[in-house]
Scaffold this active site. Structure first.
Site, short mmCIF file in Angstrom:
data_model
loop_
_atom_site.label_atom_id
_atom_site.label_comp_id
_atom_site.label_asym_id
_atom_site.label_seq_id
_atom_site.Cartn_x
_atom_site.Cartn_y
_atom_site.Cartn_z
N HIS A 33 0.83 -1.21 0.00
CA HIS A 33 0.00 0.00 0.00
C HIS A 33 0.87 1.27 0.00
CE1 HIS A 33 -3.48 -2.53 0.79
NE2 HIS A 33 -3.00 -2.94 1.94
O1 RIB Z 1 -5.18 0.43 4.17
C1 RIB Z 1 -3.78 0.42 4.13
C2 RIB Z 1 -3.21 1.50 4.97
O2 RIB Z 1 -3.56 1.29 6.32
C3 RIB Z 1 -1.67 1.52 4.96
O3 RIB Z 1 -1.22 2.83 5.16
C4 RIB Z 1 -1.32 0.63 6.11
O4 RIB Z 1 -0.05 0.98 6.69
C5 RIB Z 1 -2.41 0.97 7.10
O5 RIB Z 1 -1.99 2.14 7.79
#
Ligand code: RIB
Ligand code: CA
Length: 335
Positions: free
Chosen positions: A260
């Protein structure tokens, strides 16, 4: 240093460095994103600001310091930010482990060569963005990888800092995809939907890396092996983090940990690997059932002007190859 010399194979090229501030809640994927950003000479990482998110602030701050130490880039200051969302109660993410780094947060015994700054992250953001707004430094690209509490609070306290922001490139939201923190909402946005709406409506140009994009950037076993084969302690650390993340619980159906947060820097470093669409984005802050839902208006039905480039696709092989090459640089000391 405003420009950096890169070797383009046929000679040297000089590129203007992009001044960035990384707002983060490490977090396994945050940690890999930090290692990627710090290894990239095209990025001038002005600071890391920690915020409550995946785990409580005490842990996200400790983890940011640990990752900075492991990277060797201890000249980059780390600031502690907000310990809870603007209005909602904190809800942490179990998929990063109790320590937020898949068990690799250490027992706190390993000595750090440098701690966090005294100044609060929100005061720091206001100070630096005011300097940029006055032209005393280049405008800053904000890279939030977490709930948007720090950024929102800075904008609430000093709305004119928006004139010091080049753009906000953030990981968050889910548009055509189902959420990961609720059926409607992605974790960073649902954690602090009110902060997200403040940021989405602040007027700064937005680039959004939502689940629609990041679930296509899976750290498969092959890609993990490639990172590990980069063969230096930092690349090993990144591979260990992602292996732990896979074992703790990636996407239902497996496939590997979605990268992500690193996608934010993937786009900054190689926008040509990505595609997306401009649209008007807003956050649901009233309905409890749909709290944190991120709406995008592609066709102007709301009458609102576009406020974001929403990234929806990428060349995942190219992204991982570039990530792996940049992690390899830690072994050559030219990271
Ligand atoms: O949904 C993914 C996000 O949420 C990323 O930033 C992960 O680190 C969590 O914080
Ligand atoms: Ca994060």
């Amino acid at each position: 240093m405003r420009t950096v010399r890169l070797h383009a194979g046929k000679g040297d090229i000089f590129v203007k460095r992009i001044p960035v501030i990384i707002d983060t809640d490490p977090g396994i994927d945050d940690a890999v994103a930090l290692l990627l950003a710090l290894a990239s000479p095209e990025l001038d990482v002005l600071a890391i600001t920690a915020v409550s998110g995946n785990v409580p602030l005490e842990r996200t701050l400790a983890n940011a310091l640990i990752v900075r130490e492991r990277s060797g880039f201890t000249g980059v200051p780390v600031y502690a930010g907000c310990s809870r969302p603007l209005l909602r109660a904190p809800e942490y993410a179990a998929c990063h482990g109790a320590d937020g780094l898949g068990g690799m947060g250490g027992d706190g015994a390993a000595p750090l060569s440098r701690g966090a700054e005294e100044e609060h992250a929100v005061r720091f953001l206001i100070r630096v963005l005011h300097e940029a707004a006055r032209g005393e430094r280049p405008r800053v690209t904000l890279c939030p990888l977490a709930p948007l509490t720090n950024i929102a609070l800075a904008l609430i306290q000093a709305p004119d800092i928006v004139n010091g922001i080049e753009r906000i490139v953030l990981m968050g939201g889910a548009f055509a995809e189902q959420g990961n923190a609720s059926p409607c909402a992605e974790f960073n946005i649902l954690s602090d939907p009110h902060a997200a709406q403040v940021v989405f409506s602040c007027g700064a140009p937005l680039v959004i890396a939502p689940l629609d994009l990041t679930r296509k950037a899976l750290a498969t076993s092959e890609r993990l092996a490639g990172i590990r084969a980069a063969g230096n302690p930092v690349a090993e650390f990144a591979a260990d983090l992602l292996t732990a993340g896979r074992d703790i619980g990636s996407l239902p159906g497996g496939g590997g940990v979605p990268l992500h947060d690193p996608a934010v820097f993937g786009w900054l470093l190689h926008p040509e690997y990505f595609s997306g669409r401009e649209g008007y984005v807003a956050v649901e802050c009233a309905s409890e059932r749909c709290m944190g839902y991120t709406m995008v208006d592609w066709f102007g039905q709301t009458g609102q002007p576009s406020n974001a480039l929403v990234l929806t696709d990428l060349d995942a092989d190219a992204f991982f190859a570039d990530l792996t090459e940049r992690l390899r640089a830690y072994g050559r000391n030219d990271a």
